[in-house]
Design a protein around this motif. Structure first.
Motif, PDB file in Angstrom:
ATOM      1  N   GLU A 372      18.577  57.578  13.422  1.00 15.94           N
ATOM      2  CA  GLU A 372      18.735  57.938  14.836  1.00 15.94           C
ATOM      3  C   GLU A 372      20.089  58.600  15.064  1.00 15.94           C
ATOM      4  O   GLU A 372      21.034  58.418  14.292  1.00 15.94           O
ATOM      5  CB  GLU A 372      18.635  56.673  15.704  1.00 15.94           C
ATOM      6  N   GLU A 373      20.171  59.351  16.172  1.00 17.49           N
ATOM      7  CA  GLU A 373      21.467  59.931  16.554  1.00 17.49           C
ATOM      8  C   GLU A 373      22.418  58.788  16.869  1.00 17.49           C
ATOM      9  O   GLU A 373      22.024  57.749  17.374  1.00 17.49           O
ATOM     10  CB  GLU A 373      21.285  60.816  17.800  1.00 17.49           C
ATOM     11  N   GLY A 374      23.676  59.003  16.557  1.00 19.90           N
ATOM     12  CA  GLY A 374      24.652  57.945  16.836  1.00 19.90           C
ATOM     13  C   GLY A 374      24.936  57.069  15.631  1.00 19.90           C
ATOM     14  O   GLY A 374      25.889  56.297  15.630  1.00 19.90           O
ATOM     15  N   VAL A 375      24.080  57.158  14.594  1.00 22.61           N
ATOM     16  CA  VAL A 375      24.340  56.403  13.364  1.00 22.61           C
ATOM     17  C   VAL A 375      25.177  57.293  12.451  1.00 22.61           C
ATOM     18  O   VAL A 375      24.698  58.312  11.953  1.00 22.61           O
ATOM     19  CB  VAL A 375      23.021  55.990  12.658  1.00 22.61           C
ATOM     20  N   GLU A 376      26.437  56.934  12.286  1.00 21.71           N
ATOM     21  CA  GLU A 376      27.347  57.742  11.472  1.00 21.71           C
ATOM     22  C   GLU A 376      27.856  56.914  10.299  1.00 21.71           C
ATOM     23  O   GLU A 376      28.229  55.754  10.462  1.00 21.71           O
ATOM     24  CB  GLU A 376      28.557  58.203  12.313  1.00 21.71           C
ATOM     25  N   PHE A 377      27.837  57.501   9.124  1.00 20.75           N
ATOM     26  CA  PHE A 377      28.355  56.835   7.928  1.00 20.75           C
ATOM     27  C   PHE A 377      29.733  57.415   7.608  1.00 20.75           C
ATOM     28  O   PHE A 377      29.966  58.611   7.763  1.00 20.75           O
ATOM     29  CB  PHE A 377      27.430  57.076   6.735  1.00 20.75           C
ATOM     30  N   ALA A 378      30.641  56.556   7.120  1.00 24.92           N
ATOM     31  CA  ALA A 378      31.968  57.038   6.746  1.00 24.92           C
ATOM     32  C   ALA A 378      31.888  57.879   5.472  1.00 24.92           C
ATOM     33  O   ALA A 378      32.413  58.980   5.398  1.00 24.92           O
ATOM     34  CB  ALA A 378      32.918  55.857   6.543  1.00 24.92           C
ATOM     35  N   ARG A 379      31.174  57.359   4.443  1.00 22.60           N
ATOM     36  CA  ARG A 379      31.068  58.088   3.155  1.00 22.60           C
ATOM     37  C   ARG A 379      29.742  57.735   2.500  1.00 22.60           C
ATOM     38  O   ARG A 379      29.703  56.941   1.551  1.00 22.60           O
ATOM     39  CB  ARG A 379      32.215  57.681   2.211  1.00 22.60           C
ATOM     40  N   LEU A 380      28.657  58.296   2.986  1.00 18.26           N
ATOM     41  CA  LEU A 380      27.351  57.971   2.408  1.00 18.26           C
ATOM     42  C   LEU A 380      27.180  58.723   1.079  1.00 18.26           C
ATOM     43  O   LEU A 380      27.207  59.948   1.031  1.00 18.26           O
ATOM     44  CB  LEU A 380      26.215  58.348   3.367  1.00 18.26           C
ATOM     45  N   GLY A 381      27.027  57.963   0.003  1.00 17.58           N
ATOM     46  CA  GLY A 381      26.862  58.588  -1.307  1.00 17.58           C
ATOM     47  C   GLY A 381      25.444  58.514  -1.835  1.00 17.58           C
ATOM     48  O   GLY A 381      25.025  59.336  -2.650  1.00 17.58           O
TER      49      GLY A 381
END
Length: 676
Positions: A372-381
């Motif tokens: 969903e919008e609003g779900v942000e990852f710092a460093r998705l690998g």
């Protein structure tokens, strides 16, 4: 050179009006070159005239007749009724839908050439909606059979034939393959093969002609998928090499050892993750083959390298099961696992999102809520997608795109037959877990008529009294979720009345998430003896003490579903059984499905036979939303698929110009669909 594909939004059909061009587009025909590969469904014989007296009821024939009378009848419904005759006898022609222009030409004295099926009717021998044209003088008969093409509403056969004949004259049908390949594979000439199939019925055509068309189609698909694969390897991705500390600690503390197949596949995944380009690997394993532990190892490898990893599952039950299993393994390693789902309370969700966004939590498990919008990852690998066939192409990409060119591991418990993996999945690296962990007991499958339901209820009572647990799966009603819910509630009420001494639970898709979780948790703790369920338990539910499953109206389920459901039992040491209750009469397809599931426990063999029953279009499901289906090639011709695959690699390295021309001929403007 082959004709260039039409530019997006532009349809090129010399001799066609814009309205006709739009209808052609509906058939998937985007430019004149596509018409050449629009082959006939069948042929009709218009090469001779039959006398009316010699007409055979039920057979199609052609007659030259004269109109005797023509009138509109109003009973039993409005229709145009024409009486016609030749020297040997008379016929009645009936038109339920007609235009004033047709009424005008069907006047007494008009000479007609008519084609259609003759039958007995109220007014005697008749034809309903025959194809006809008015004759002006003597007209020669065609010397070849008349092709009948796949069409759409408002697009007549005469128009299609005219446009296809023109395309066969104007489109460049020159060879797209290098001479060396044509000679080595003993391929028929492409131009001659195509022309032959527009004039010769399939059963009369030379086998080499069909083989050439099928090979070219497979080759185009392989070239396109291999190009997509190569393009992806040009992107940069974080190299997740890791130091092995966390993965080694997990392997040491697990109460089981990895099977040989698991060790092999882990090496394949670890090798991909260490590369500086994105992994795109499909991990296939039959029900219970141990895919989750490999996902855990891959996620730990991402954490070792300083990145985050996310696992997305299609249902809340499956996602929560993964969450509990991963948390049980990873919390002792000092790692927190975040949980994200659509039904979460807002405060919990915001707290989890804040930690994920700040990079404080490295491991995330959830449902569609992850994309969903609003779900942000710092460093998705690394993005892991379980039961990948349940998600559409865009949904799978959405998670991957949360990290810039992150690695992706897709998992599926629906085995994909080898030829399908080689063709439709040629742009992925495929790993197969072909070994079950030790201690899994084979499930005995029984087919039982619904009339013996009482015996089955007694069998459930006995199993539960002996300390085992059981599932009772309610019939699938695809047309109505509400009706399916009603059936589940009625089944629960009946079984509660029939088995008052047992604790019975009910779980279905309409239950709130926390209610569903509470029922499943009680079943895991053995507080519920019998679980009445819809297909929400199809994947991921793991209760080793459950040794009996009853599937009601098993004839309504597909093979993949039956196999997945059956995989919920046989997870402990007790002998397990799956009872398929069916209602008579059975359709041929239902009978074939039940026979396959009864005779086979191997998911790959079931998938192979399922592919044979249904064809690739239905089998691949959501994968097709972005993939042109094969029209002519038969995926069971393994040798041809192998040859196309090898030739694609060869052409891309040695003859790239030929490869581009071949793609332009076969895919035209559709090649971009494969990029997903």
């Amino acid at each position: 050179m082959a004709e260039k594909p039409a530019a997006p939004g532009r349809v090129v059909f010399p001799g066609a009006t814009p309205a006709v061009a739009e209808k052609l587009k509906r058939l998937g025909l985007n430019c004149q070159a596509d018409l050449v590969l629009h082959l006939p469904l069948r042929f009709e014989d218009e090469t001779h005239i039959t006398l009316v007296a010699a007409a055979v009821p039920g057979a199609a024939a052609q007659f030259d007749v004269t109109v005797i009378s023509s009138e509109i009848a109003y009973r039993p419904r409005r229709q145009l009724v024409c009486r016609v005759e030749d020297a040997s006898g008379g016929l009645v022609l009936r038109f339920m839908n007609f235009y004033p222009s047709q009424q005008k030409v069907l006047q007494p004295g008009a000479r007609l050439r008519i084609f259609g099926e003759v039958r007995g009717g109220f007014w005697g021998t008749e034809m309903i909606h025959p194809r006809f044209r008015v004759l002006h003088g003597d007209e020669a008969l065609p010397t070849t059979l008349t092709p009948v093409y796949p069409t759409t509403a408002g697009l007549g056969q005469a128009t299609l034939r005219r446009l296809i004949e023109r395309a066969l004259q104007e489109v460049n049908l020159a060879e797209t393959l290098p001479d060396a390949i044509v000679k080595r594979l003993h391929l028929a000439d492409f131009s001659a093969s195509v022309r032959s199939l527009h004039t010769t019925p399939a059963d009369a055509a030379q086998p080499t002609v069909w083989q050439r068309i099928a090979f070219d189609e497979l080759l185009a698909q392989q070239i396109s998928l291999r190009q997509s694969y190569a393009a992806r390897r040009m992107h940069r991705a974080p190299s997740l090499a890791g130091n092995g500390v966390l993965t080694d600690r997990l392997l040491t503390q697990l109460p089981f050892k990895l099977t040989g197949a698991q060790q092999r596949v882990w090496q394949e995944i670890a090798g991909d993750l260490a590369e500086p380009h994105p992994m795109q690997r499909l991990l296939q394993g039959d029900v219970g083959s141990g895919k989750t532990v490999l996902a855990a190892l891959a996620m730990l490898r991402a954490v070792e390298a300083g990145y985050q990893a996310a696992l997305m599952a299609p249902t809340e039950i499956l996602a929560e099961q993964h969450y509990r299993k991963l948390a049980g393994w990873l919390l002792p390693l000092g790692l927190e696992v975040a949980w994200l789902s659509g039904s979460q309370k807002k405060r919990e969700k915001l707290a989890a999102l804040a930690k994920v966004g700040a990079g404080e939590t490295a491991l995330i498990v959830g449902t569609h809520a992850l994309i969903e919008e609003g779900v942000e990852f710092a460093r998705l690998g690394l993005a892991v997608v379980d039961e990948q066939h349940r998600f559409g192409v865009r949904q799978r990409l959405a998670l991957k795109q949360k990290g810039v060119h992150s690695h992706q591991l897709a998992m599926s418990a629906t085995p994909i037959p080898r030829t399908l993996a080689m063709s439709y999945y040629a742009d992925l690296d495929v790993s197969v877990l072909d070994e079950l962990p030790p201690g899994r007991t084979p499930v005995v499958t029984k087919l039982v008529g619904a009339a013996r339901r009482d015996e089955i209820v007694a069998r459930v009572r006995l199993a539960c009294r002996q300390g085992q647990q059981a599932y009772w799966v309610c019939p699938l009603i695809e047309e109505s979720e509400a009706l399916q819910l009603k059936t589940a509630e009625e089944t629960y009420a009946h079984l509660s009345a029939e088995l008052p001494e047992l604790h019975i639970g009910l779980v279905h898709g309409r239950l709130k998430s926390d209610e569903k979780a509470a029922v499943m948790a009680a079943f895991v703790r053995n507080e519920i003896h019998l679980l009445v369920a819809t297909t929400v338990i199809e994947v991921g539910v793991d209760v080793p003490n459950a040794s009996l499953m009853v599937i009601e109206h098993a004839e309504r389920f597909g093979l993949a579903q039956l196999h997945q459901l059956r995989g919920r039992v046989g997870r402990g040491a007790a002998e397990s059984a799956c009872i398929l209750l069916y209602e008579q009469p059975l359709s041929e397809t239902a009978r074939a499905r039940l026979k396959i599931i009864f005779e086979n426990n191997d998911g790959f063999e079931i998938a192979r036979q399922d592919l044979h029953l249904r064809g690739p279009g239905e089998f691949i499901g959501s994968r097709q939303s972005g993939l042109p289906l094969l029209r002519f090639a038969d995926l069971e011709d393994t040798a041809l698929v192998e040859a196309a695959r090898a030739t694609a690699e060869e052409m891309l390295t040695q003859w790239p110009t030929h490869a581009e021309r071949h793609l332009a001929r076969w895919l035209g403007g559709r090649a971009e669909l494969l990029k997903a």
